[in-house]
Enzyme design. Structure first.
Site, mmCIF file in Angstrom:
data_model
loop_
_atom_site.group_PDB
_atom_site.id
_atom_site.type_symbol
_atom_site.label_atom_id
_atom_site.label_comp_id
_atom_site.label_asym_id
_atom_site.label_seq_id
_atom_site.Cartn_x
_atom_site.Cartn_y
_atom_site.Cartn_z
ATOM 1 N N ILE A 10 0.800 -1.227 0.000
ATOM 2 C CA ILE A 10 0.000 0.000 0.000
ATOM 3 C C ILE A 10 0.833 1.277 0.000
ATOM 4 C CG2 ILE A 10 -2.035 -1.052 1.043
ATOM 5 C CD1 ILE A 10 -1.146 -0.023 3.739
ATOM 6 N N GLY A 11 2.121 1.175 0.091
ATOM 7 C CA GLY A 11 2.923 2.398 0.062
ATOM 8 C C GLY A 11 4.380 2.114 0.332
ATOM 9 N N GLU A 12 5.203 3.135 0.145
ATOM 10 C CA GLU A 12 6.619 2.997 0.437
ATOM 11 C C GLU A 12 7.224 4.364 0.695
ATOM 12 O OE1 GLU A 12 9.269 2.383 -3.195
ATOM 13 O OE2 GLU A 12 7.364 1.550 -3.860
ATOM 14 N N ALA A 14 11.379 6.278 1.682
ATOM 15 C CA ALA A 14 12.780 6.194 1.276
ATOM 16 C C ALA A 14 13.452 4.932 1.809
ATOM 17 C CB ALA A 14 13.525 7.435 1.768
ATOM 18 N N ILE A 17 8.833 -0.094 3.268
ATOM 19 C CA ILE A 17 7.708 -0.517 2.448
ATOM 20 C C ILE A 17 6.563 -0.838 3.396
ATOM 21 C CG2 ILE A 17 6.876 -2.194 0.746
ATOM 22 C CD1 ILE A 17 9.765 -2.697 -0.050
ATOM 23 N N LYS A 33 4.900 -1.980 8.467
ATOM 24 C CA LYS A 33 5.923 -1.068 7.967
ATOM 25 C C LYS A 33 7.274 -1.768 8.085
ATOM 26 C CE LYS A 33 7.706 3.638 8.652
ATOM 27 N NZ LYS A 33 7.492 4.908 9.410
ATOM 28 N N ASP A 127 7.176 16.199 12.142
ATOM 29 C CA ASP A 127 6.943 15.973 10.712
ATOM 30 C C ASP A 127 5.441 15.950 10.418
ATOM 31 O OD1 ASP A 127 7.645 15.643 8.069
ATOM 32 O OD2 ASP A 127 7.865 13.466 8.204
#
Length: 353
Positions: A10-12, A14, A17, A33, A127
């Site tokens: 579903i995402g990554e 730097a 993953i 994660k 962040d």
């Protein structure tokens, strides 16, 4: 150990993953994660441990993503989180622009309550941005990605890198190179979060980022274009910042926020102005902001059922992988307690840049 079955990617980032997975024992859907540790000197281990440490310091809260088991895997780590369908950046991107005032109030109020909870528990996120504010199918709102977070230190004497926060949400003192926080670290570090909250509020009102700089100098130009050129009279501490004398800008007056965000209410702009202040110590605290009169006047914050349905880019969630489950199983080799007890892994000095 056959613990998780991967349902899709579903995402990554730097160095990580993120997978959607099912916990075999209970059937719960989670986000895994996986953080790669190719070289320890890259500092990725420290970032992963900071995220773990920060979330372990926080008790369960409805506005902060819940960290589930953490375990090593190969040359890296896996952090298991409650699964969230999308994020606020996608909501802003796909929703009618701009969001309705009641919807903006609802998202902002949830953000402020989450930030206030973190600060009250001695955690600064560092962040905050719309992409790190996750939303599930029931429109539950969670602050996520604590990889840059810090647990407050009582001595207030640590050095920190100024390269924190994604550029569009980075406070001006960081853009001017602030590193030494010695004015009560538990307060000073949180001021950067509050600037980011103001940027997020502006983005919700505007339908797009308020300060979309492509590099640090352009980022400062975007801020100065709206807030005007900072002066020692308005912001006395600016002369002590490392990069103050290295950067010179043409003098320009501030632009009234009602001209920048012409469709926003005066109460919304009044609250926004309390966040987007040059002197960090003058920014309104999150615990004060969510009690601001803005939230108690019509239209009231929208009920979750009235918020946009979150979407993932590219259509529906990935289909379950049909291969043998053992191919994607994560094996628990050893606990992390001995790593988390080492303060040097949690509080490293981060060199400039």
């Amino acid at each position: 150990m056959d613990q998780y079955y991967i349902l899709g990617r579903i995402g990554e980032g730097a160095h990580c993953i993120i997978f959607k997975a099912k916990y075999v024992e209970t059937g719960d859907i989670v986000a895994l994660k996986k953080v790669a540790l190719r070289r320890l000197e890259d500092g990725i281990l420290n970032q992963a441990l900071r995220e773990i440490k920060a979330l372990q310091e926080i008790e369960d809260n409805q506005f902060v993503v819940q960290l589930k088991p953490v375990f090593p895997h190969g040359a890296g780590f896996v952090l298991a989180f409650e699964f969230m369908l999308s994020d606020l950046a996608e909501v802003v991107c796909h929703a009618q622009r701009p969001l309705a005032p009641a919807q903006v109030k609802s998202y902002l109020q949830m953000l402020l309550k989450g930030v206030a909870f973190c600060h009250a528990n001695n955690i600064v996120h560092r962040d905050l941005k719309t992409a790190n504010l996750l939303i599930n199918a029931s429109d539950q709102f969670k602050i996520a990605d604590f990889g840059l977070a810090r647990v407050f230190s009582p001595d207030g004497s640590r050095l920190y890198t100024h390269q924190v926060a994604t550029r569009w949400y980075r406070a001006p003192e960081l853009l001017y190179g602030a590193r030494q926080y010695d004015q009560g670290v538990d307060l000073y570090l949180g001021f950067c979060d509050l600037w980011a909250v103001g940027c997020i509020m502006g983005e919700l009102l505007n339908g797009s980022p308020l300060f979309p700089g492509e590099n640090d100098i352009e980022q400062l130009c975007c801020v100065l274009h709206i807030l005007g050129t900072p002066s020692p009279q308005v912001w006395p501490e600016i002369t002590e910042l490392p990069d103050y004398n290295k950067i010179s800008f043409k003098e320009q007056a501030p632009v009234p926020l009602e001209e920048v965000l012409s469709d926003a209410s005066l109460q919304a702009l009044d609250l926004l102005a309390q966040f987007l202040l040059y002197p960090p110590c003058q920014r309104i605290a999150a615990s004060q902001a969510f009690l601001y009169q803005y939230f108690f006047t019509a239209p009231l914050p929208a009920h979750p059922s009235e918020l946009p349905i979150p979407q993932r880019p590219g259509g529906p969630a990935p289909m379950a992988h049909q291969g043998p489950p053992h191919v994607h199983d994560f094996h628990v080799d050893r606990p992390l307690e001995e790593l988390l007890l080492d303060p040097e892994l949690i509080w490293p000095f981060i060199p400039e840049g």
